[in-house]
Design a protein around this motif. Structure first.
Motif, PDB file in Angstrom:
ATOM      1  N   UNK A   1       5.340 -41.174  35.012  1.00 53.60           N
ATOM      2  CA  UNK A   1       4.778 -40.175  35.895  1.00 53.60           C
ATOM      3  C   UNK A   1       4.811 -40.700  37.323  1.00 53.60           C
ATOM      4  N   UNK A   2       4.723 -39.779  38.243  1.00 52.97           N
ATOM      5  CA  UNK A   2       4.835 -40.146  39.644  1.00 52.97           C
ATOM      6  C   UNK A   2       3.558 -40.775  40.194  1.00 52.97           C
ATOM      7  N   UNK A   3       2.462 -40.711  39.439  1.00 48.85           N
ATOM      8  CA  UNK A   3       1.194 -41.225  39.948  1.00 48.85           C
ATOM      9  C   UNK A   3       0.816 -42.594  39.388  1.00 48.85           C
ATOM     10  N   UNK A  33      -4.209 -32.415  33.476  1.00 52.14           N
ATOM     11  CA  UNK A  33      -3.500 -31.149  33.258  1.00 52.14           C
ATOM     12  C   UNK A  33      -2.235 -31.363  32.414  1.00 52.14           C
ATOM     13  N   UNK A  34      -1.526 -32.467  32.666  1.00 55.17           N
ATOM     14  CA  UNK A  34      -0.264 -32.732  31.975  1.00 55.17           C
ATOM     15  C   UNK A  34      -0.468 -33.262  30.557  1.00 55.17           C
ATOM     16  N   UNK A  72      -4.241 -29.621  40.959  1.00 52.82           N
ATOM     17  CA  UNK A  72      -3.114 -30.210  40.237  1.00 52.82           C
ATOM     18  C   UNK A  72      -1.867 -30.123  41.123  1.00 52.82           C
ATOM     19  N   UNK A  73      -1.091 -31.172  41.104  1.00 55.25           N
ATOM     20  CA  UNK A  73       0.121 -31.243  41.921  1.00 55.25           C
ATOM     21  C   UNK A  73       1.082 -30.100  41.583  1.00 55.25           C
ATOM     22  N   UNK A  74       1.548 -29.425  42.624  1.00 55.42           N
ATOM     23  CA  UNK A  74       2.521 -28.333  42.435  1.00 55.42           C
ATOM     24  C   UNK A  74       3.813 -28.857  41.811  1.00 55.42           C
ATOM     25  N   UNK A  75       4.207 -30.055  42.211  1.00 59.98           N
ATOM     26  CA  UNK A  75       5.446 -30.635  41.693  1.00 59.98           C
ATOM     27  C   UNK A  75       5.336 -30.885  40.185  1.00 59.98           C
ATOM     28  N   UNK A  76       4.191 -31.418  39.754  1.00 67.29           N
ATOM     29  CA  UNK A  76       3.984 -31.678  38.326  1.00 67.29           C
ATOM     30  C   UNK A  76       3.946 -30.355  37.570  1.00 67.29           C
TER      31      UNK A  76
END
Length: 169
Positions: A1-3, A33-34, A72-76
């Motif tokens: 994941x990006x985080x 969320x993911x 929540x991140x739009x990209x995710x």
């Protein structure tokens, strides 16, 4: 994941502070969320999301799962979304795959009618249609196929180098 780098950097803040740091809110909300979408592939993500839910409260966890707080991140959300790709994109892929494997494929005209590029290509004039076999019309061009370049053999190279040396002296 990006985080993941964010989590590693702020592990001290996550472990020792009771309140949620605003700089970590998007990252933690995105992970929660993911979690339901990735738990079959990454079972550990559910455990981590559950731990964040315990730490920051069930209300926060539920709000993140539904994105009620809009944090929540739009990209995710885009990458893990369940929306199907546009039909025109699927048709383009099918056309390219059929070309690559020399498989006959007729695209759906109702879908391709929406594609401006496909419509523009159909308006182009095919100059090869009017050619008759054996007729030599119009010149120009060069045939379209590049001929492989022939390299000189080693004796030819030596001869060329000797001739250059003679001229230079």
């Amino acid at each position: 994941m990006i985080y993941i780098p964010v989590y590693l950097t702020f592990i001290v803040i996550i472990l020792f502070y009771r309140e949620l740091d605003p700089g970590l809110e998007e990252a933690i909300a995105s992970l929660i969320w993911a979690s339901p979408r990735l738990q079959t592939d990454v079972p550990e993500i559910k455990v981590i999301a559950d731990q964040f839910t315990i730490k920051y409260g069930k209300e926060f966890g539920q709000a993140c799962r539904t994105n009620a707080l809009n944090n929540v991140s739009e990209k995710v959300m885009h990458k893990l979304g369940v929306q199907a790709p546009p039909k025109i994109l699927i048709e383009r892929y099918m056309i390219e795959i059929s070309k690559s494997y020399n498989v006959p494929f007729e695209p759906d005209p109702s879908v391709m009618g929406q594609d401006e590029i496909f419509a523009a290509e159909n308006l182009l004039i095919d100059l090869d249609e009017n050619k008759k076999p054996g007729g030599g019309g119009g010149g120009g061009g060069g045939g379209g196929m590049l001929q492989p370049m022939s390299y000189p053999s080693q004796p030819q190279v030596r001869s060329i180098i000797q001739n250059i040396n003679i001229v230079v002296r």
